[in-house]
Design an enzyme around this catalytic site. Sequence first.
Site, PDB file in Angstrom:
ATOM      1  N   ASN A  13       0.803  -1.121  -0.202  1.00 10.38           N
ATOM      2  CA  ASN A  13      -0.191  -0.304  -0.245  1.00 10.38           C
ATOM      3  C   ASN A  13       0.588   1.198  -0.296  1.00 10.38           C
ATOM      4  O   ASN A  13       1.499   1.795   1.430  1.00 10.38           O
ATOM      5  CB  ASN A  13      -0.733  -0.328   1.396  1.00 10.38           C
ATOM      6  CG  ASN A  13      -1.775   0.850   1.531  1.00 10.38           C
ATOM      7  OD1 ASN A  13      -1.633   2.398   0.684  1.00 10.38           O
ATOM      8  ND2 ASN A  13      -2.635   1.473   3.141  1.00 10.38           N
ATOM      9  N   TRP A  14       1.060   1.464  -0.826  1.00  9.99           N
ATOM     10  CA  TRP A  14       1.865   3.245  -1.268  1.00  9.99           C
ATOM     11  C   TRP A  14       1.549   3.981  -0.487  1.00  9.99           C
ATOM     12  O   TRP A  14       1.654   5.138  -0.281  1.00  9.99           O
ATOM     13  CB  TRP A  14       2.057   3.288  -2.503  1.00  9.99           C
ATOM     14  CG  TRP A  14       3.427   2.077  -3.401  1.00  9.99           C
ATOM     15  CD1 TRP A  14       3.411   1.439  -2.855  1.00  9.99           C
ATOM     16  CD2 TRP A  14       4.065   2.228  -5.134  1.00  9.99           C
ATOM     17  NE1 TRP A  14       4.783   0.823  -4.352  1.00  9.99           N
ATOM     18  CE2 TRP A  14       4.970   1.710  -5.211  1.00  9.99           C
ATOM     19  CE3 TRP A  14       3.105   3.780  -6.244  1.00  9.99           C
ATOM     20  CZ2 TRP A  14       5.565   1.519  -5.952  1.00  9.99           C
ATOM     21  CZ3 TRP A  14       4.093   2.989  -6.996  1.00  9.99           C
ATOM     22  CH2 TRP A  14       5.195   1.726  -7.161  1.00  9.99           C
ATOM     23  N   LYS A  15       0.641   4.314   0.364  1.00 10.10           N
ATOM     24  CA  LYS A  15       0.036   5.400   0.894  1.00 10.10           C
ATOM     25  C   LYS A  15       0.180   6.917  -0.579  1.00 10.10           C
ATOM     26  O   LYS A  15      -0.243   6.447  -2.030  1.00 10.10           O
ATOM     27  CB  LYS A  15       0.239   5.641   1.947  1.00 10.10           C
ATOM     28  CG  LYS A  15       0.199   4.343   2.551  1.00 10.10           C
ATOM     29  CD  LYS A  15       0.658   4.028   4.091  1.00 10.10           C
ATOM     30  CE  LYS A  15      -0.134   2.839   4.810  1.00 10.10           C
ATOM     31  NZ  LYS A  15       0.426   3.070   6.251  1.00 10.10           N
ATOM     32  N   HIS A  99      -9.613   1.166   4.899  1.00 15.81           N
ATOM     33  CA  HIS A  99      -8.204   1.439   5.693  1.00 15.81           C
ATOM     34  C   HIS A  99      -7.871   2.614   6.495  1.00 15.81           C
ATOM     35  O   HIS A  99      -8.739   3.910   6.570  1.00 15.81           O
ATOM     36  CB  HIS A  99      -6.633   2.043   4.581  1.00 15.81           C
ATOM     37  CG  HIS A  99      -5.279   2.238   5.695  1.00 15.81           C
ATOM     38  ND1 HIS A  99      -4.921   3.174   6.113  1.00 15.81           N
ATOM     39  CD2 HIS A  99      -4.443   0.692   5.382  1.00 15.81           C
ATOM     40  CE1 HIS A  99      -3.283   2.490   6.234  1.00 15.81           C
ATOM     41  NE2 HIS A  99      -3.296   1.785   5.710  1.00 15.81           N
ATOM     42  N   GLU A 101      -6.576   4.693   7.811  1.00 15.90           N
ATOM     43  CA  GLU A 101      -6.003   6.609   7.410  1.00 15.90           C
ATOM     44  C   GLU A 101      -7.446   6.890   7.516  1.00 15.90           C
ATOM     45  O   GLU A 101      -7.068   8.114   7.113  1.00 15.90           O
ATOM     46  CB  GLU A 101      -5.041   6.715   6.576  1.00 15.90           C
ATOM     47  CG  GLU A 101      -3.770   6.027   7.381  1.00 15.90           C
ATOM     48  CD  GLU A 101      -2.355   5.680   6.827  1.00 15.90           C
ATOM     49  OE1 GLU A 101      -2.029   4.951   5.128  1.00 15.90           O
ATOM     50  OE2 GLU A 101      -1.362   4.958   7.837  1.00 15.90           O
ATOM     51  N   GLU A 171      -5.143  -4.888  10.350  1.00 13.35           N
ATOM     52  CA  GLU A 171      -4.065  -3.944  10.702  1.00 13.35           C
ATOM     53  C   GLU A 171      -4.564  -2.975  11.711  1.00 13.35           C
ATOM     54  O   GLU A 171      -5.170  -2.411  11.983  1.00 13.35           O
ATOM     55  CB  GLU A 171      -4.151  -2.722   9.269  1.00 13.35           C
ATOM     56  CG  GLU A 171      -3.611  -3.446   8.229  1.00 13.35           C
ATOM     57  CD  GLU A 171      -3.199  -2.265   7.318  1.00 13.35           C
ATOM     58  OE1 GLU A 171      -1.857  -2.141   6.846  1.00 13.35           O
ATOM     59  OE2 GLU A 171      -3.601  -1.419   7.429  1.00 13.35           O
ATOM     60  N   GLY A 177       2.451   2.115  10.943  1.00 10.28           N
ATOM     61  CA  GLY A 177       4.308   3.244  10.665  1.00 10.28           C
ATOM     62  C   GLY A 177       4.263   3.819  12.168  1.00 10.28           C
ATOM     63  O   GLY A 177       5.470   4.869  12.164  1.00 10.28           O
ATOM     64  N   SER A 217       3.678  -2.660   9.859  1.00  7.54           N
ATOM     65  CA  SER A 217       5.064  -2.028  10.160  1.00  7.54           C
ATOM     66  C   SER A 217       6.033  -3.681   9.744  1.00  7.54           C
ATOM     67  O   SER A 217       6.655  -4.075  10.412  1.00  7.54           O
ATOM     68  CB  SER A 217       5.559  -1.761  11.668  1.00  7.54           C
ATOM     69  OG  SER A 217       4.620  -0.480  12.068  1.00  7.54           O
ATOM     70  N   GLY A 238       2.584  -1.488   3.720  1.00 10.51           N
ATOM     71  CA  GLY A 238       3.097   0.181   3.503  1.00 10.51           C
ATOM     72  C   GLY A 238       4.995   0.251   3.235  1.00 10.51           C
ATOM     73  O   GLY A 238       5.322   0.552   2.397  1.00 10.51           O
ATOM     74  N   GLY A 239       5.037   1.071   4.368  1.00 13.13           N
ATOM     75  CA  GLY A 239       6.948   1.539   4.023  1.00 13.13           C
ATOM     76  C   GLY A 239       7.301   0.480   3.689  1.00 13.13           C
ATOM     77  O   GLY A 239       8.648   1.102   2.433  1.00 13.13           O
TER      78      GLY A 239
HETATM   79  P1  13P Z   1       3.501   0.422   7.599  1.00 13.14           P
HETATM   80  O1  13P Z   1       3.555  -0.920   7.303  1.00 13.14           O
HETATM   81  O2  13P Z   1       3.987   1.396   6.838  1.00 13.14           O
HETATM   82  O3  13P Z   1       3.070   0.130   9.296  1.00 13.14           O
HETATM   83  O4  13P Z   1       2.320   0.743   6.739  1.00 13.14           O
HETATM   84  C1  13P Z   1       0.661  -0.271   7.198  1.00 13.14           C
HETATM   85  C2  13P Z   1      -0.107  -0.216   6.138  1.00 13.14           C
HETATM   86  O5  13P Z   1      -1.001   0.963   7.062  1.00 13.14           O
HETATM   87  C3  13P Z   1      -0.370  -0.927   5.145  1.00 13.14           C
HETATM   88  O6  13P Z   1      -2.249  -0.691   4.728  1.00 13.14           O
END
Ligand code: 13P
Length: 255
Positions: A13-15, A99, A101, A171, A177, A217, A238-239
């Site tokens: 998930n590149w956000k 998600h 966020e 999640e 993050g 994470s 994500g990251g």
């Molecule tokens: P991180 O891997 O950066 O913690 O993000 C997880 C996430 O929200 C994937 O949707």
Amino acid sequence: MDKSKRKVVIAGNWKMNMTPAQTEAFIKELAPLVKGKDDSVTVLCVPFVDIATAVKAAEGTNIHIGAQNVHFAEKGAYTGEVSADMLKAVGAEYVIVGHSERRQYFGETNDTVNARLKAGLAAGFKMILCVGETLDEREKNITFETVSLQTKVALKDVSKEEMANVIIAYEPVWAIGTGKTATSEQAEEVCKAIRDVLAGIYDKATAEATTIQYGGSMNTKNAKELLSMKDIDGGLIGGASLKTADFSELVSDAQ
Ligand code: 13P
């Protein structure tokens, strides 16, 4: 439960990261690194403006492209939103909904997540439904209640047949993050609880066939252990999905 019946899905998930040019370069670099690694499905959920470029760059590879949201209406006065038809037209295959966020910063509720999920399913997308508790909810000991409610409302009026196109991503919000990963036992416990919720809504066979990912994470240090758990069928990353070396290593860990 037999995990081998389920698809393991490693999804990035590149956000809000990467331009179209960066997307093209990333996929060109990633493709040879994940080539032939087909014991899991590799997906990149990219920003809307990158989808067309990503789909083109991923042609002929085993990388699948997804979006990070979809609106529930067919079209109309919804400034800033994108419809299922639009995502179809640019070649997306997967869509994330719910998600944390989106829930946290953009007022997404269990009901809007349900509406978006249904719109995506009706258009034929493979949907990644995110659920997860906040730190406050975990500390109040209502993790299972929270996740169960999110799952039940999001899946309202989603048929057993449609569940073949639903992936659930657990999640925990406090792990996103933050570098704080849930322990493999914590993650497994909630993924198992979600599977039990699915068995309650549908039946055991549907629950056993549904891919449940962990996200929060996940990285090259902890992925192997998380992925070895009985009820964890992949990751939403994500990251670590923003670096080809790390992301391809996570795909390798899933083989
Ligand atoms: P991180 O891997 O950066 O913690 O993000 C997880 C996430 O929200 C994937 O949707």
